[in-house]
Motif scaffolding. Structure first.
Motif, PDB file in Angstrom:
ATOM      1  N   VAL A 172       1.415  -1.305   0.147  1.00  0.00           N
ATOM      2  CA  VAL A 172      -0.130  -0.249  -0.133  1.00  0.00           C
ATOM      3  C   VAL A 172       1.020   1.216   0.114  1.00  0.00           C
ATOM      4  O   VAL A 172       2.131   1.508   0.817  1.00  0.00           O
ATOM      5  CB  VAL A 172      -1.187   0.089   1.626  1.00  0.00           C
ATOM      6  CG1 VAL A 172      -1.370   1.368   1.175  1.00  0.00           C
ATOM      7  CG2 VAL A 172      -2.016  -1.293   0.758  1.00  0.00           C
ATOM      8  N   TYR A 173       0.752   2.403  -0.843  1.00  0.00           N
ATOM      9  CA  TYR A 173       1.383   3.333  -1.343  1.00  0.00           C
ATOM     10  C   TYR A 173       0.185   4.483  -0.644  1.00  0.00           C
ATOM     11  O   TYR A 173      -0.138   4.560  -1.251  1.00  0.00           O
ATOM     12  CB  TYR A 173       1.875   3.515  -2.549  1.00  0.00           C
ATOM     13  CG  TYR A 173       3.390   2.577  -3.079  1.00  0.00           C
ATOM     14  CD1 TYR A 173       4.118   3.226  -2.593  1.00  0.00           C
ATOM     15  CD2 TYR A 173       2.841   1.079  -3.371  1.00  0.00           C
ATOM     16  CE1 TYR A 173       4.865   2.044  -2.793  1.00  0.00           C
ATOM     17  CE2 TYR A 173       3.341   0.162  -3.912  1.00  0.00           C
ATOM     18  CZ  TYR A 173       4.727   0.408  -3.289  1.00  0.00           C
ATOM     19  OH  TYR A 173       5.676  -0.489  -3.886  1.00  0.00           O
ATOM     20  N   VAL A 174       1.087   5.195   0.522  1.00  0.00           N
ATOM     21  CA  VAL A 174      -0.423   6.383   0.503  1.00  0.00           C
ATOM     22  C   VAL A 174       0.964   7.309   0.386  1.00  0.00           C
ATOM     23  O   VAL A 174       1.809   8.141   1.288  1.00  0.00           O
ATOM     24  CB  VAL A 174       0.069   6.217   2.163  1.00  0.00           C
ATOM     25  CG1 VAL A 174      -0.886   7.645   2.696  1.00  0.00           C
ATOM     26  CG2 VAL A 174      -0.645   5.009   2.945  1.00  0.00           C
ATOM     27  N   ALA A 186       7.514  13.264  -3.965  1.00  0.00           N
ATOM     28  CA  ALA A 186       6.322  11.950  -4.051  1.00  0.00           C
ATOM     29  C   ALA A 186       5.513  10.781  -4.486  1.00  0.00           C
ATOM     30  O   ALA A 186       5.382   9.956  -4.393  1.00  0.00           O
ATOM     31  CB  ALA A 186       5.384  12.676  -2.791  1.00  0.00           C
ATOM     32  N   ASP A 187       4.685  12.099  -5.341  1.00  0.00           N
ATOM     33  CA  ASP A 187       4.633  11.330  -6.585  1.00  0.00           C
ATOM     34  C   ASP A 187       5.160  10.555  -7.211  1.00  0.00           C
ATOM     35  O   ASP A 187       4.645   9.277  -7.881  1.00  0.00           O
ATOM     36  CB  ASP A 187       3.749  12.168  -7.649  1.00  0.00           C
ATOM     37  CG  ASP A 187       2.113  13.341  -6.507  1.00  0.00           C
ATOM     38  OD1 ASP A 187       2.069  12.866  -5.758  1.00  0.00           O
ATOM     39  OD2 ASP A 187       1.785  14.003  -6.871  1.00  0.00           O
ATOM     40  N   ASP A 188       6.530  10.773  -8.096  1.00  0.00           N
ATOM     41  CA  ASP A 188       7.135  10.048  -8.710  1.00  0.00           C
ATOM     42  C   ASP A 188       7.579   9.189  -8.067  1.00  0.00           C
ATOM     43  O   ASP A 188       8.069   8.062  -8.889  1.00  0.00           O
ATOM     44  CB  ASP A 188       8.387  10.897  -9.053  1.00  0.00           C
ATOM     45  CG  ASP A 188       7.963  12.685 -10.233  1.00  0.00           C
ATOM     46  OD1 ASP A 188       7.043  11.572 -10.486  1.00  0.00           O
ATOM     47  OD2 ASP A 188       8.964  12.888 -10.175  1.00  0.00           O
ATOM     48  N   TRP A 189       7.818   8.952  -6.287  1.00  0.00           N
ATOM     49  CA  TRP A 189       8.185   7.995  -5.746  1.00  0.00           C
ATOM     50  C   TRP A 189       7.941   6.776  -6.099  1.00  0.00           C
ATOM     51  O   TRP A 189       7.529   5.791  -6.434  1.00  0.00           O
ATOM     52  CB  TRP A 189       8.345   8.184  -4.298  1.00  0.00           C
ATOM     53  CG  TRP A 189       9.131   7.488  -3.832  1.00  0.00           C
ATOM     54  CD1 TRP A 189      10.917   7.115  -3.337  1.00  0.00           C
ATOM     55  CD2 TRP A 189       9.056   6.397  -2.606  1.00  0.00           C
ATOM     56  NE1 TRP A 189      10.949   6.224  -2.982  1.00  0.00           N
ATOM     57  CE2 TRP A 189      10.262   5.854  -2.419  1.00  0.00           C
ATOM     58  CE3 TRP A 189       7.557   5.890  -3.220  1.00  0.00           C
ATOM     59  CZ2 TRP A 189       9.689   4.734  -1.664  1.00  0.00           C
ATOM     60  CZ3 TRP A 189       7.827   4.693  -2.135  1.00  0.00           C
ATOM     61  CH2 TRP A 189       8.451   4.028  -1.339  1.00  0.00           C
ATOM     62  N   ILE A 190       6.149   7.613  -5.654  1.00  0.00           N
ATOM     63  CA  ILE A 190       5.242   5.949  -6.181  1.00  0.00           C
ATOM     64  C   ILE A 190       4.750   5.488  -6.838  1.00  0.00           C
ATOM     65  O   ILE A 190       5.071   4.756  -7.710  1.00  0.00           O
ATOM     66  CB  ILE A 190       3.831   6.694  -5.301  1.00  0.00           C
ATOM     67  CG1 ILE A 190       4.025   7.195  -3.592  1.00  0.00           C
ATOM     68  CG2 ILE A 190       2.871   5.962  -4.786  1.00  0.00           C
ATOM     69  CD1 ILE A 190       2.983   8.298  -2.837  1.00  0.00           C
ATOM     70  N   ALA A 191       4.524   6.520  -8.228  1.00  0.00           N
ATOM     71  CA  ALA A 191       4.709   5.795  -9.587  1.00  0.00           C
ATOM     72  C   ALA A 191       5.354   4.679  -9.983  1.00  0.00           C
ATOM     73  O   ALA A 191       5.368   4.378 -10.365  1.00  0.00           O
ATOM     74  CB  ALA A 191       4.497   7.938 -10.439  1.00  0.00           C
ATOM     75  N   GLU A 192       7.107   5.219  -9.524  1.00  0.00           N
ATOM     76  CA  GLU A 192       7.393   4.849 -10.384  1.00  0.00           C
ATOM     77  C   GLU A 192       7.867   2.911  -9.157  1.00  0.00           C
ATOM     78  O   GLU A 192       8.307   2.023  -9.617  1.00  0.00           O
ATOM     79  CB  GLU A 192       9.032   5.594 -10.035  1.00  0.00           C
ATOM     80  CG  GLU A 192       9.528   6.130 -10.560  1.00  0.00           C
ATOM     81  CD  GLU A 192      10.300   7.616  -9.526  1.00  0.00           C
ATOM     82  OE1 GLU A 192      11.553   6.475  -8.559  1.00  0.00           O
ATOM     83  OE2 GLU A 192      10.882   8.450 -10.231  1.00  0.00           O
ATOM     84  N   ARG A 193       6.955   2.968  -8.032  1.00  0.00           N
ATOM     85  CA  ARG A 193       7.369   1.947  -7.884  1.00  0.00           C
ATOM     86  C   ARG A 193       5.784   0.600  -7.953  1.00  0.00           C
ATOM     87  O   ARG A 193       5.566  -0.118  -7.570  1.00  0.00           O
ATOM     88  CB  ARG A 193       7.514   1.715  -5.784  1.00  0.00           C
ATOM     89  CG  ARG A 193       9.215   2.179  -5.747  1.00  0.00           C
ATOM     90  CD  ARG A 193       9.284   2.763  -4.773  1.00  0.00           C
ATOM     91  NE  ARG A 193      10.710   2.671  -4.428  1.00  0.00           N
ATOM     92  CZ  ARG A 193      11.726   3.981  -4.766  1.00  0.00           C
ATOM     93  NH1 ARG A 193      10.485   5.080  -5.582  1.00  0.00           N
ATOM     94  NH2 ARG A 193      13.118   4.840  -4.722  1.00  0.00           N
ATOM     95  N   ALA A 194       4.705   1.848  -7.636  1.00  0.00           N
ATOM     96  CA  ALA A 194       3.124   0.882  -7.888  1.00  0.00           C
ATOM     97  C   ALA A 194       3.060   0.577  -8.940  1.00  0.00           C
ATOM     98  O   ALA A 194       3.345   0.784  -9.860  1.00  0.00           O
ATOM     99  CB  ALA A 194       1.826   1.673  -7.232  1.00  0.00           C
ATOM    100  N   VAL A 205      -2.548   2.029  -3.974  1.00  0.00           N
ATOM    101  CA  VAL A 205      -2.369   3.023  -3.792  1.00  0.00           C
ATOM    102  C   VAL A 205      -3.160   4.463  -3.037  1.00  0.00           C
ATOM    103  O   VAL A 205      -4.784   4.591  -4.026  1.00  0.00           O
ATOM    104  CB  VAL A 205      -1.265   4.009  -5.424  1.00  0.00           C
ATOM    105  CG1 VAL A 205      -1.666   5.711  -5.320  1.00  0.00           C
ATOM    106  CG2 VAL A 205      -0.749   3.317  -5.894  1.00  0.00           C
ATOM    107  N   VAL A 206      -3.205   4.978  -2.410  1.00  0.00           N
ATOM    108  CA  VAL A 206      -4.382   5.945  -1.994  1.00  0.00           C
ATOM    109  C   VAL A 206      -3.824   7.572  -1.706  1.00  0.00           C
ATOM    110  O   VAL A 206      -2.356   7.729  -1.452  1.00  0.00           O
ATOM    111  CB  VAL A 206      -4.268   5.672   0.217  1.00  0.00           C
ATOM    112  CG1 VAL A 206      -5.326   6.883   0.618  1.00  0.00           C
ATOM    113  CG2 VAL A 206      -4.640   4.590  -0.009  1.00  0.00           C
TER     114      VAL A 206
END
Length: 160
Positions: free
Chosen positions: A10-12, A62-70, A76-77
């Motif tokens: 889960v990515y918040v 922060a968006d880039d960090w999540i988008a690169e992993r999810a 994704v929340v």
């Protein structure tokens, strides 16, 4: 690890997320790993399955960090529509804090609406912000997150 046995993460998008406690409740129930991603240190419970990720300040870091992993098998929340679009494209299950599910069928309209409102504001027009977050939204999010995890488990992704 084959994709069928991938563990659900889960990515918040945590900077302004009003449902972090709800994420923790559902994640604890299913023993999911949670990444709480923000531009500044946030207090998170001291649990081995919750990982606080502090990224450098700047637009969309922060968006880039999540988008690169999810991706497929992850949740994704976020209330950020461009991030939601990126995560949907990557195959993740994306939930807004009010429980709204973003998917391939809905993300195009959400992006178009966001862009239209941005254009109106840029031209000097007045727009209203989102409605106040309510207990009903919190309840809808809890139900949507639980359902998302159940569906991912049914599709062969692992919890715990």
């Amino acid at each position: 690890m084959p994709e069928e046995t991938k563990r659900i993460a889960v990515y918040v998008d945590a900077d302004a997320c009003p449902v972090k406690d709800e994420v923790y409740r559902v994640a604890q129930r299913y023993r999911l790993h949670v990444f709480v991603v923000a531009n500044a240190p946030l207090a998170v419970p001291r649990e081995p399955w919750i990982e606080r990720v502090v990224v450098s300040e700047g637009p969309d870091i922060a968006d880039d960090w999540i988008a690169e992993r999810a991706g497929r098998g992850d949740v994704v929340v976020t209330a950020d529509i461009p991030l939601a679009a990126r995560a949907v494209k990557a195959g993740a299950t994306v939930l807004a804090p009010n429980g709204r599910l973003f998917d391939m069928a809905s993300i195009g309209m959400a992006l178009a609406t966001r862009n239209l409102m941005d254009d109106i504001r840029s031209a000097g027009g007045a727009t209203r912000g989102p409605p106040a977050f309510s207990p009903r939204d919190r309840s809808a999010f809890l139900s949507a997150m639980d359902l998302a995890v159940v569906r991912l488990r049914r599709d062969g992704f692992l919890a715990g």
